[in-house]
Design a protein around this motif. Structure first.
Motif, short mmCIF file in Angstrom:
data_model
loop_
_atom_site.label_atom_id
_atom_site.label_comp_id
_atom_site.label_asym_id
_atom_site.label_seq_id
_atom_site.Cartn_x
_atom_site.Cartn_y
_atom_site.Cartn_z
N MET A 1 0.77 -1.31 -0.10
CA MET A 1 0.04 0.05 -0.15
C MET A 1 1.02 1.33 0.01
O MET A 1 0.72 2.10 -0.72
CB MET A 1 -0.92 0.05 1.16
CG MET A 1 -1.83 1.17 1.33
SD MET A 1 -2.70 1.72 -0.16
CE MET A 1 -3.98 0.33 0.21
N LEU A 2 2.00 1.46 0.76
CA LEU A 2 2.85 2.33 0.87
C LEU A 2 3.31 2.58 -0.23
O LEU A 2 3.52 3.69 -0.75
CB LEU A 2 3.89 2.28 1.92
CG LEU A 2 4.81 3.22 2.22
CD1 LEU A 2 3.97 4.56 2.96
CD2 LEU A 2 5.88 2.63 3.23
N GLU A 3 3.73 1.53 -1.19
CA GLU A 3 4.77 1.88 -2.22
C GLU A 3 3.48 2.09 -3.56
O GLU A 3 4.14 3.08 -4.42
CB GLU A 3 5.45 0.48 -2.59
CG GLU A 3 6.53 0.52 -1.76
CD GLU A 3 7.68 -0.77 -1.78
OE1 GLU A 3 7.36 -1.43 -3.10
OE2 GLU A 3 8.59 -0.88 -1.21
N TRP A 4 2.55 1.62 -3.47
CA TRP A 4 1.65 2.23 -4.39
C TRP A 4 1.30 3.69 -4.32
O TRP A 4 1.21 4.46 -5.15
CB TRP A 4 0.15 1.33 -4.24
CG TRP A 4 -0.17 0.29 -4.66
CD1 TRP A 4 0.45 -0.24 -5.74
CD2 TRP A 4 -1.20 -0.75 -4.19
NE1 TRP A 4 -0.01 -1.64 -5.94
CE2 TRP A 4 -0.90 -1.68 -5.18
CE3 TRP A 4 -2.21 -0.64 -3.21
CZ2 TRP A 4 -1.83 -3.01 -5.24
CZ3 TRP A 4 -2.85 -1.77 -3.12
CH2 TRP A 4 -2.73 -2.81 -4.06
N PHE A 5 1.42 4.35 -3.09
CA PHE A 5 1.23 5.80 -2.71
C PHE A 5 2.50 6.60 -2.86
O PHE A 5 2.16 7.74 -3.39
CB PHE A 5 0.71 5.76 -1.65
CG PHE A 5 -0.15 7.37 -1.27
CD1 PHE A 5 -1.21 7.73 -1.92
CD2 PHE A 5 0.63 8.10 -0.20
CE1 PHE A 5 -1.56 9.18 -1.70
CE2 PHE A 5 0.28 9.49 0.15
CZ PHE A 5 -1.03 9.95 -0.67
#
Length: 240
Positions: free
Chosen positions: A143-147
Motif C-alpha cells: 500500500m505504501l509503495e502504491w502511494f
C-alpha cells in the motif's frame, strides 16, 4: 471541538467509476482488516458508530466517504450547490489481508485500492494504520509503495499502543521511523511522513493525529504553511 467531529456519512462506492465528482481534498485511511482502522476513525471523529467494525474482518468491500462541513450535505450528494459546502472528505478504504476472503474479492480490492491511491487527484494524503506490534507487513508495504510515487504525505498510526509497555512502544516507534527512512533518494525523502503511536482505548496520540490530519486537509491552517514534515512522537504515553 475538532472539525473532524463534523464527519457524516456521504456515500459508498465499489467501483472507481462511481467515485464522487467533487473537487474536495480527501484523506484516505488504509490498513489491514484487524489493525483497528474503524476504531481509529471513530475515535478521531468522536463518534461511536460512524465506521462499523465488522465481526467478520475483511467483509467490507467498499470505499466509504465521510464529509466534513455542510450540515446535511450527505442527503444531497447529487446537488452540486450543496456539495460546495463540504470542506473535506475522510475516505475509509477496504481493509486488506484477511485470509478467508475469496481470491476474486482480493483481486477486486487490489485493483480498486491500487487505482484509487495512485490515480485519485483529490487525494492529498494517506493515513496508514498498522498494529504497533506488527507494523509494515508485506501488504502494508505494498500500500505504501502504491502511494509513494505520488510524493504526497503519509501519516502512519501505530495502533493498539495500549498493549505495549513503555520500552516496547519506544522500540516500535523507532522501528517504524527506521523503515520509513529507507524511502530517500539523493534529493531527500520521497514523500513527507509523520509516524506516531495511537490507542483508541487509552486515547494515546488522538490530539496529535487530529492536528496532523486537519493540517493535511487544510482545514485550519495558514495556506503558506507546509503540510507536513518528517516527524514522529518521541514520547510514548507511559500508560501504553
Amino acid at each position: 471541538m475538532s472539525l473532524l467531529w463534523q464527519a457524516r456519512f456521504f456515500t459508498t462506492v465499489n467501483h472507481l467509476r462511481d467515485l464522487p465528482k467533487t473537487q474536495i481534498p480527501e484523506i484516505a485511511f488504509a490498513g489491514r482488516s484487524n489493525a483497528g482502522k474503524s476504531s481509529a476513525i471513530n475515535t478521531l471523529t468522536n463518534q461511536k458508530r460512524l465506521c462499523f467494525a465488522s465481526k467478520t474482518p475483511g467483509r467490507t468491500q467498499h470505499i466509504n466517504y465521510f464529509s466534513i462541513g455542510g450540515a446535511h450535505v450527505g442527503q444531497h450528494r447529487n446537488d452540486e450547490a450543496r456539495s460546495d459546502e463540504i470542506r473535506a472528505m475522510l475516505v475509509d478504504l477496504p481493509g486488506y489481508g484477511y485470509a478467508e476472503v475469496s481470491g476474486a474479492a482480493k483481486q477486486h480490492w487490489n485493483i480498486l485500492l491500487g487505482n484509487y491511491v495512485q490515480k485519485r487527484d483529490q487525494l492529498v494524503a494517506l493515513v496508514l494504520i498498522m498494529d504497533s506490534r506488527r507494523p509494515f507487513t508485506d501488504l502494508d508495504v505494498q500500500m505504501l509503495e502504491w502511494f509513494a510515487d505520488s510524493g504526497r504525505p503519509v501519516l502512519c498510526l501505530l495502533t493498539k499502543a495500549d498493549k505495549l509497555n513503555r520500552s516496547e512502544a519506544t522500540a516500535a516507534l523507532r522501528k517504524a521511523e527506521a523503515f520509513l527512512e529507507q524511502y530517500h533518494d539523493d534529493e531527500g525523502p520521497l514523500f513527507p511522513y509523520h509516524v506516531q503511536l495511537f490507542s483508541s482505548l487509552k486515547r494515546t496520540g488522538v490530539e496529535e493525529a487530529d492536528e496532523v490530519i486537519r493540517q493535511l486537509l487544510g482545514l485550519d491552517q495558514d495556506p503558506d504553511q507546509p503540510l507536513s514534515d518528517n516527524t514522529s512522537s518521541e514520547q510514548p504515553d507511559s500508560s501504553a
